[in-house]
Scaffold this motif. Sequence first.
Motif, PDB file in Angstrom:
ATOM      1  N   PRO A 414       0.839  -1.206   0.000  1.00  0.00           N
ATOM      2  CA  PRO A 414       0.000   0.000   0.000  1.00  0.00           C
ATOM      3  C   PRO A 414       0.874   1.257   0.000  1.00  0.00           C
ATOM      4  O   PRO A 414       2.067   1.205   0.278  1.00  0.00           O
ATOM      5  CB  PRO A 414      -0.789  -0.133   1.308  1.00  0.00           C
ATOM      6  CG  PRO A 414      -0.644  -1.549   1.730  1.00  0.00           C
ATOM      7  CD  PRO A 414       0.677  -2.004   1.210  1.00  0.00           C
ATOM      8  N   GLY A 415       0.245   2.373  -0.283  1.00  0.00           N
ATOM      9  CA  GLY A 415       0.960   3.647  -0.263  1.00  0.00           C
ATOM     10  C   GLY A 415       0.740   4.477  -1.497  1.00  0.00           C
ATOM     11  O   GLY A 415       0.951   5.689  -1.485  1.00  0.00           O
ATOM     12  N   GLY A 416       0.333   3.835  -2.596  1.00  0.00           N
ATOM     13  CA  GLY A 416       0.030   4.587  -3.802  1.00  0.00           C
ATOM     14  C   GLY A 416       1.223   5.358  -4.319  1.00  0.00           C
ATOM     15  O   GLY A 416       2.375   4.944  -4.195  1.00  0.00           O
ATOM     16  N   ILE A 417       0.947   6.524  -4.888  1.00  0.00           N
ATOM     17  CA  ILE A 417       2.001   7.309  -5.525  1.00  0.00           C
ATOM     18  C   ILE A 417       2.983   7.861  -4.496  1.00  0.00           C
ATOM     19  O   ILE A 417       4.129   8.170  -4.826  1.00  0.00           O
ATOM     20  CB  ILE A 417       1.381   8.442  -6.370  1.00  0.00           C
ATOM     21  CG1 ILE A 417       2.413   8.973  -7.377  1.00  0.00           C
ATOM     22  CG2 ILE A 417       0.840   9.566  -5.488  1.00  0.00           C
ATOM     23  CD1 ILE A 417       1.820   9.887  -8.410  1.00  0.00           C
ATOM     24  N   VAL A 418       2.567   7.976  -3.239  1.00  0.00           N
ATOM     25  CA  VAL A 418       3.495   8.433  -2.200  1.00  0.00           C
ATOM     26  C   VAL A 418       4.645   7.447  -2.063  1.00  0.00           C
ATOM     27  O   VAL A 418       5.802   7.829  -1.907  1.00  0.00           O
ATOM     28  CB  VAL A 418       2.766   8.601  -0.856  1.00  0.00           C
ATOM     29  CG1 VAL A 418       3.753   8.817   0.272  1.00  0.00           C
ATOM     30  CG2 VAL A 418       1.796   9.770  -0.931  1.00  0.00           C
ATOM     31  N   ARG A 419       4.328   6.151  -2.142  1.00  0.00           N
ATOM     32  CA  ARG A 419       5.389   5.145  -2.058  1.00  0.00           C
ATOM     33  C   ARG A 419       6.143   5.031  -3.382  1.00  0.00           C
ATOM     34  O   ARG A 419       7.347   4.802  -3.402  1.00  0.00           O
ATOM     35  CB  ARG A 419       4.797   3.789  -1.686  1.00  0.00           C
ATOM     36  CG  ARG A 419       5.859   2.708  -1.485  1.00  0.00           C
ATOM     37  CD  ARG A 419       5.257   1.450  -0.909  1.00  0.00           C
ATOM     38  NE  ARG A 419       4.690   1.685   0.404  1.00  0.00           N
ATOM     39  CZ  ARG A 419       5.400   1.790   1.515  1.00  0.00           C
ATOM     40  NH1 ARG A 419       6.713   1.687   1.479  1.00  0.00           N
ATOM     41  NH2 ARG A 419       4.810   2.007   2.673  1.00  0.00           N
ATOM     42  N   ALA A 420       5.430   5.234  -4.482  1.00  0.00           N
ATOM     43  CA  ALA A 420       6.045   5.003  -5.784  1.00  0.00           C
ATOM     44  C   ALA A 420       6.866   6.184  -6.272  1.00  0.00           C
ATOM     45  O   ALA A 420       7.901   6.010  -6.910  1.00  0.00           O
ATOM     46  CB  ALA A 420       4.965   4.670  -6.808  1.00  0.00           C
ATOM     47  N   ALA A 421       6.403   7.398  -5.993  1.00  0.00           N
ATOM     48  CA  ALA A 421       7.021   8.579  -6.606  1.00  0.00           C
ATOM     49  C   ALA A 421       8.415   8.821  -6.063  1.00  0.00           C
ATOM     50  O   ALA A 421       8.641   8.816  -4.854  1.00  0.00           O
ATOM     51  CB  ALA A 421       6.150   9.810  -6.379  1.00  0.00           C
ATOM     52  N   ALA A 422       9.337   9.046  -6.962  1.00  0.00           N
ATOM     53  CA  ALA A 422      10.690   9.389  -6.543  1.00  0.00           C
ATOM     54  C   ALA A 422      10.673  10.722  -5.833  1.00  0.00           C
ATOM     55  O   ALA A 422       9.958  11.635  -6.201  1.00  0.00           O
ATOM     56  CB  ALA A 422      11.594   9.461  -7.770  1.00  0.00           C
ATOM     57  N   GLY A 423      11.475  10.833  -4.808  1.00  0.00           N
ATOM     58  CA  GLY A 423      11.605  12.118  -4.132  1.00  0.00           C
ATOM     59  C   GLY A 423      10.658  12.324  -2.970  1.00  0.00           C
ATOM     60  O   GLY A 423      10.633  13.397  -2.383  1.00  0.00           O
ATOM     61  N   THR A 424       9.847  11.319  -2.612  1.00  0.00           N
ATOM     62  CA  THR A 424       8.919  11.501  -1.499  1.00  0.00           C
ATOM     63  C   THR A 424       9.127  10.468  -0.393  1.00  0.00           C
ATOM     64  O   THR A 424       8.164  10.067   0.249  1.00  0.00           O
ATOM     65  CB  THR A 424       7.459  11.431  -1.982  1.00  0.00           C
ATOM     66  OG1 THR A 424       7.237  10.158  -2.602  1.00  0.00           O
ATOM     67  CG2 THR A 424       7.165  12.527  -2.983  1.00  0.00           C
ATOM     68  N   PRO A 425      10.346   9.993  -0.131  1.00  0.00           N
ATOM     69  CA  PRO A 425      10.501   8.960   0.899  1.00  0.00           C
ATOM     70  C   PRO A 425      10.093   9.423   2.289  1.00  0.00           C
ATOM     71  O   PRO A 425       9.638   8.617   3.101  1.00  0.00           O
ATOM     72  CB  PRO A 425      11.992   8.616   0.838  1.00  0.00           C
ATOM     73  CG  PRO A 425      12.635   9.820   0.230  1.00  0.00           C
ATOM     74  CD  PRO A 425      11.636  10.363  -0.740  1.00  0.00           C
ATOM     75  N   HIS A 426      10.240  10.727   2.572  1.00  0.00           N
ATOM     76  CA  HIS A 426       9.866  11.219   3.898  1.00  0.00           C
ATOM     77  C   HIS A 426       8.374  11.078   4.142  1.00  0.00           C
ATOM     78  O   HIS A 426       7.939  10.902   5.282  1.00  0.00           O
ATOM     79  CB  HIS A 426      10.288  12.677   4.043  1.00  0.00           C
ATOM     80  CG  HIS A 426       9.645  13.595   3.068  1.00  0.00           C
ATOM     81  ND1 HIS A 426      10.003  13.637   1.737  1.00  0.00           N
ATOM     82  CD2 HIS A 426       8.646  14.499   3.209  1.00  0.00           C
ATOM     83  CE1 HIS A 426       9.261  14.513   1.108  1.00  0.00           C
ATOM     84  NE2 HIS A 426       8.435  15.061   1.966  1.00  0.00           N
ATOM     85  N   LEU A 427       7.570  11.150   3.073  1.00  0.00           N
ATOM     86  CA  LEU A 427       6.124  11.029   3.226  1.00  0.00           C
ATOM     87  C   LEU A 427       5.688   9.591   3.488  1.00  0.00           C
ATOM     88  O   LEU A 427       4.567   9.356   3.930  1.00  0.00           O
ATOM     89  CB  LEU A 427       5.412  11.561   1.977  1.00  0.00           C
ATOM     90  CG  LEU A 427       5.586  13.046   1.674  1.00  0.00           C
ATOM     91  CD1 LEU A 427       4.851  13.414   0.397  1.00  0.00           C
ATOM     92  CD2 LEU A 427       5.090  13.908   2.833  1.00  0.00           C
ATOM     93  N   GLN A 428       6.559   8.653   3.214  1.00  0.00           N
ATOM     94  CA  GLN A 428       6.196   7.256   3.426  1.00  0.00           C
ATOM     95  C   GLN A 428       5.951   6.941   4.896  1.00  0.00           C
ATOM     96  O   GLN A 428       5.242   5.976   5.210  1.00  0.00           O
ATOM     97  CB  GLN A 428       7.272   6.337   2.859  1.00  0.00           C
ATOM     98  CG  GLN A 428       7.344   6.376   1.340  1.00  0.00           C
ATOM     99  CD  GLN A 428       8.444   5.503   0.777  1.00  0.00           C
ATOM    100  OE1 GLN A 428       9.012   4.660   1.478  1.00  0.00           O
ATOM    101  NE2 GLN A 428       8.770   5.700  -0.491  1.00  0.00           N
ATOM    102  N   ALA A 429       6.501   7.757   5.797  1.00  0.00           N
ATOM    103  CA  ALA A 429       6.218   7.544   7.218  1.00  0.00           C
ATOM    104  C   ALA A 429       4.725   7.640   7.487  1.00  0.00           C
ATOM    105  O   ALA A 429       4.182   6.925   8.334  1.00  0.00           O
ATOM    106  CB  ALA A 429       6.979   8.554   8.068  1.00  0.00           C
ATOM    107  N   LEU A 430       4.042   8.534   6.770  1.00  0.00           N
ATOM    108  CA  LEU A 430       2.603   8.685   6.960  1.00  0.00           C
ATOM    109  C   LEU A 430       1.845   7.500   6.393  1.00  0.00           C
ATOM    110  O   LEU A 430       0.962   6.942   7.058  1.00  0.00           O
ATOM    111  CB  LEU A 430       2.114   9.980   6.315  1.00  0.00           C
ATOM    112  CG  LEU A 430       0.599  10.206   6.373  1.00  0.00           C
ATOM    113  CD1 LEU A 430       0.095  10.250   7.811  1.00  0.00           C
ATOM    114  CD2 LEU A 430       0.225  11.483   5.633  1.00  0.00           C
TER     115      LEU A 430
END
Length: 658
Positions: A414-430
């Motif tokens: 799970p995680g959608g584009i937040v997990r997939a998109a390059a440059g957003t690893p910090h958002l993966q905590a959410l």
Amino acid sequence: MSAQLTDPITLAGRHAPSRVLLGPHPTNLGAGRTLSPRHVAYYERRARGGAGVVVTEVASVHASDWPYERAPLASDCVGGWRDVVAACRPHGALVLAGLGHTGLQGSSAYSQAVLWGPSGIPDVISREMPMQMEQAEIDSLVEGFRAAAAAAVSADVDGVELDAGPRGLLRQFHSDLTNVRDDEYGADPLRLTREVLAVVREELGPGRVLSLRLSCDEATSWAGITPSIAAGQARELAEALDLLVVVRGGPLSANAYRPDFHRPPAFNIELCRNIRTAVAGAVPVVLQGSVVDPADARRALDEGVADVVEMTRAQIADPDLVVKIRRGAVPRPCVLCNQTCQVLDPRNPVVTCVGNPTAGHETVDPVEDIADVAADVAAGAVLVAGGGPAGLEAARVLALRGHRVTVADASARPGGIVRAAAGTPHLQALTDWLEGECRRLGVEFLLGTAVSDAELDAAGRAGATVILATGSRPRPLPFPVEGHVRCVGAADLPDGGTPTEGPHVVFDPVGGPVGVAVAERLAAQGRDVSIVTQDSVAGSRLGMTGDLADANTRLQRAGVTRHLDSRIVSIGDEGMRIRNRYTADESVVPCAVLIDCSHRLPDDTLGSSHRDAVRVGDCVAPRTLLEAVREGRIEALAVTASRRNEFDHHPFTLVNER
């Protein structure tokens, strides 16, 4: 044994129920220049969640100071302070009224009057020249602080906090960057602050808290307040205080005060440790500076860095932070993005959080109590198609209220584009937290499962509520691409980068955080990277998060070439042809791989025949994380109990294709 975050602390004879402080911050919740009922609900929610000390938004102590349109004015705040106290006191929290004046770092746009400053030195941001304060203005300012303190006492606050932080006029007197006077206020930079402390203490008396927010490092190498100078200032002022909040930042380093995730969390630990050593127990000390992880806060107390920890953004993200720490639960994380909680912005946005959109909207959004599990006893079955942030938040809220929720997603995680998109690893905590909460609440995950229209229809016929959170899809490129150039969407860029050798070009017509982050990431992997934008600066939208200047500094240091004011005309084996949008001059840029960071389109192909399905997030229109989480939550709350009763006994099944 060291103190715990959840332990009480006594300040000026008053007892705070925890050692977690909610610091003052602009909210744009005001009505005119007063504290509104929205302020009251906002602060009450954090007090109910366990905050030990709540410091209200800094109110200007003099009408000459009007730093932003909805900035409170102390003389107008008595009723608001009184209401905040009445709302927070039943939960035990101490309420301190924030008081200050922004001086030359303010704005004349609303006051239509000259700015005040220690000296005739223009502000480095606005370039506006202030009036050098003479004795009449200094006396008026001191009287303003005295009158503001008296007004706060009449509202029965537990004390006040004076602002000598990065934007405070008191700090401007402390620093030789802004104070070059040749009178006694130049020879003794702390004189004005001592005069203010004396009159404020007289109004407060011995039984109320007098706190000072003190900039202890202006982060400049050639002048200004350094940590060693600040140690002496803190020692000199400590005996007059009941609480000292250690912060950093000044006119040339405004973003040092509350930076985004590019600066490590809890960055003020050594500064705070040194100041606490300098004051030698004369006053309790507060650690500030991107402290969002309870583990970092505990460590600061364990190591004697501070007596209290300010966790402002963490409590915007999760108002129940302290209660959850007490219960051993995991708080909703703050990802330090600054995207919606930093609101000094011409649009006047209301303070909120990308992961907790109810923040700032407590008077209109339904309250989510952490004890409100399975509150709806007549809950039904729900199918959520899509495991991105919108789908996960919808599933979490529904499961919290007792629904039987299934999340189906074609991806392996799970995680959608937040997990997939390059440059957003910090958002993966959410998204990791959302997934963890869903699993804790019994949500069933069917991963690697692409839901079909037939399965949606079957679920609907079985009585299940269907929520579509299918996200977005790439937009066709607005220019021709020929030859052997490889085109990759930012959401599809592998963690290790593309295997293709040669120049990589980042196409960023959005100007948000993703394009800059992708360019940085590729440069860190040793790639030859350039970025193309139609704007006059890379990452133009980052000004709202405070990262614009730093982002361009990082790109420069990483060797990323920036093609500004430019549009891509075409791409072929000869390279990428770009055109300057002002001069129409064209040039060719080498390009083996194009990384597309442009806006995407809604993935609305699923459920077109299912009229009762509810769509949330990017499949409605690709926007930001805030809208995805907010819509997932709102639509989950909109599922009515009467309709749930209808399908309580009609199960549905999906087959996990993995």
